[in-house]
Design a protein around this motif. Structure first.
Motif, short mmCIF file in Angstrom:
data_model
loop_
_atom_site.label_atom_id
_atom_site.label_comp_id
_atom_site.label_asym_id
_atom_site.label_seq_id
_atom_site.Cartn_x
_atom_site.Cartn_y
_atom_site.Cartn_z
N ALA A 12 98.42 58.56 54.35
CA ALA A 12 97.16 59.13 54.83
C ALA A 12 97.14 60.64 54.62
O ALA A 12 96.12 61.21 54.20
CB ALA A 12 96.96 58.80 56.31
N GLN A 13 98.27 61.30 54.84
CA GLN A 13 98.36 62.74 54.60
C GLN A 13 98.17 63.07 53.13
O GLN A 13 97.47 64.01 52.78
CB GLN A 13 99.70 63.28 55.08
CG GLN A 13 99.79 63.49 56.55
CD GLN A 13 101.09 64.16 56.91
OE1 GLN A 13 102.17 63.71 56.55
NE2 GLN A 13 100.98 65.26 57.64
N ALA A 14 98.82 62.30 52.25
CA ALA A 14 98.69 62.52 50.81
C ALA A 14 97.25 62.30 50.36
O ALA A 14 96.74 63.05 49.51
CB ALA A 14 99.65 61.61 50.05
N CYS A 15 96.59 61.31 50.92
CA CYS A 15 95.19 61.05 50.59
C CYS A 15 94.30 62.21 51.01
O CYS A 15 93.40 62.61 50.28
CB CYS A 15 94.71 59.75 51.25
SG CYS A 15 95.37 58.25 50.50
N THR A 16 94.57 62.75 52.19
CA THR A 16 93.79 63.89 52.68
C THR A 16 93.96 65.10 51.77
O THR A 16 92.99 65.76 51.41
CB THR A 16 94.21 64.23 54.13
OG1 THR A 16 93.93 63.10 54.95
CG2 THR A 16 93.47 65.44 54.65
N GLU A 17 95.20 65.37 51.39
CA GLU A 17 95.46 66.52 50.51
C GLU A 17 94.83 66.31 49.14
O GLU A 17 94.26 67.24 48.56
CB GLU A 17 96.97 66.73 50.37
CG GLU A 17 97.35 67.88 49.46
CD GLU A 17 96.78 69.23 49.90
OE1 GLU A 17 96.56 70.08 49.01
OE2 GLU A 17 96.56 69.46 51.11
N CYS A 18 94.90 65.12 48.63
CA CYS A 18 94.30 64.82 47.33
C CYS A 18 92.78 64.96 47.39
O CYS A 18 92.16 65.54 46.50
CB CYS A 18 94.70 63.42 46.87
SG CYS A 18 94.13 63.02 45.20
N ALA A 19 92.18 64.45 48.44
CA ALA A 19 90.72 64.56 48.60
C ALA A 19 90.30 66.02 48.62
O ALA A 19 89.33 66.42 47.96
CB ALA A 19 90.27 63.85 49.87
N VAL A 50 87.25 58.36 47.19
CA VAL A 50 88.16 57.21 47.34
C VAL A 50 89.33 57.58 48.26
O VAL A 50 89.71 56.80 49.14
CB VAL A 50 88.66 56.72 45.97
CG1 VAL A 50 89.78 55.71 46.12
CG2 VAL A 50 87.51 56.12 45.18
N CYS A 51 89.88 58.77 48.09
CA CYS A 51 90.99 59.20 48.93
C CYS A 51 90.55 59.35 50.39
O CYS A 51 91.29 58.98 51.30
CB CYS A 51 91.59 60.50 48.42
SG CYS A 51 92.58 60.27 46.92
N GLU A 95 97.43 71.96 40.15
CA GLU A 95 97.63 71.65 41.57
C GLU A 95 96.88 70.37 41.96
O GLU A 95 97.41 69.52 42.68
CB GLU A 95 97.17 72.81 42.44
CG GLU A 95 97.42 72.59 43.92
CD GLU A 95 96.96 73.75 44.77
OE1 GLU A 95 96.36 73.48 45.83
OE2 GLU A 95 97.18 74.91 44.38
N ALA A 96 95.67 70.24 41.48
CA ALA A 96 94.89 69.04 41.78
C ALA A 96 95.51 67.81 41.14
O ALA A 96 95.59 66.74 41.76
CB ALA A 96 93.44 69.21 41.32
N ALA A 97 95.98 67.94 39.90
CA ALA A 97 96.64 66.82 39.22
C ALA A 97 97.90 66.41 39.97
O ALA A 97 98.18 65.21 40.15
CB ALA A 97 96.96 67.17 37.77
N ALA A 98 98.66 67.40 40.45
CA ALA A 98 99.88 67.11 41.21
C ALA A 98 99.55 66.41 42.52
O ALA A 98 100.26 65.48 42.94
CB ALA A 98 100.66 68.39 41.46
#
Length: 115
Positions: A12-19, A50-51, A95-98
């Motif tokens: 959930a944290q990774a999804c938030t950061e990606c979004a 989606v994220c 950064e966004a790709a990572a």
């Protein structure tokens, strides 16, 4: 049970950061740019949505069945990897790709706890 909750929270944290990263990246692309720029903008917006949706699913109190969570995670992972690939073509989008790749890895890891 502890591993399940830990992996769910990490995902959930990774999804938030990606979004967040995808939304910022999409906002930086010229909407009247080239076809490739438009693709990057649309992919960034879609990935952010989606994220965000995946994070909401993971934050719910088990109101969704395991199969529904699995489908959401697989969708998120696919969209993140596709978006990372598109962002790779843009200087400054590293950064966004990572963040997209980190989210895809977190989804994969969490999927492993569902099996």
């Amino acid at each position: 049970m502890f591993r399940f909750l830990e992996e769910r929270f990490a995902c959930a944290q990774a999804c938030t950061e990606c979004a967040r990263s995808c939304a910022v990246r999409a906002s930086l692309v010229d909407p009247d740019g080239t076809e490739q720029q438009e693709l990057a903008r649309r992919k960034g917006i879609m990935c952010a949505e989606v994220c965000d949706a995946t994070c909401r699913v993971l934050s719910e109190e088990n109101r969704q069945d395991e199969d529904g969570i699995r489908v959401q995670l697989e969708w998120c992972r696919t969209v993140c990897l596709e978006t990372a690939h598109v962002f790779d073509a843009y200087p400054g989008a590293e950064e966004a790709a990572a963040a997209c790749r980190a989210c895809a890895r977190a989804c994969t890891t969490f999927l492993g706890t569902l099996r």
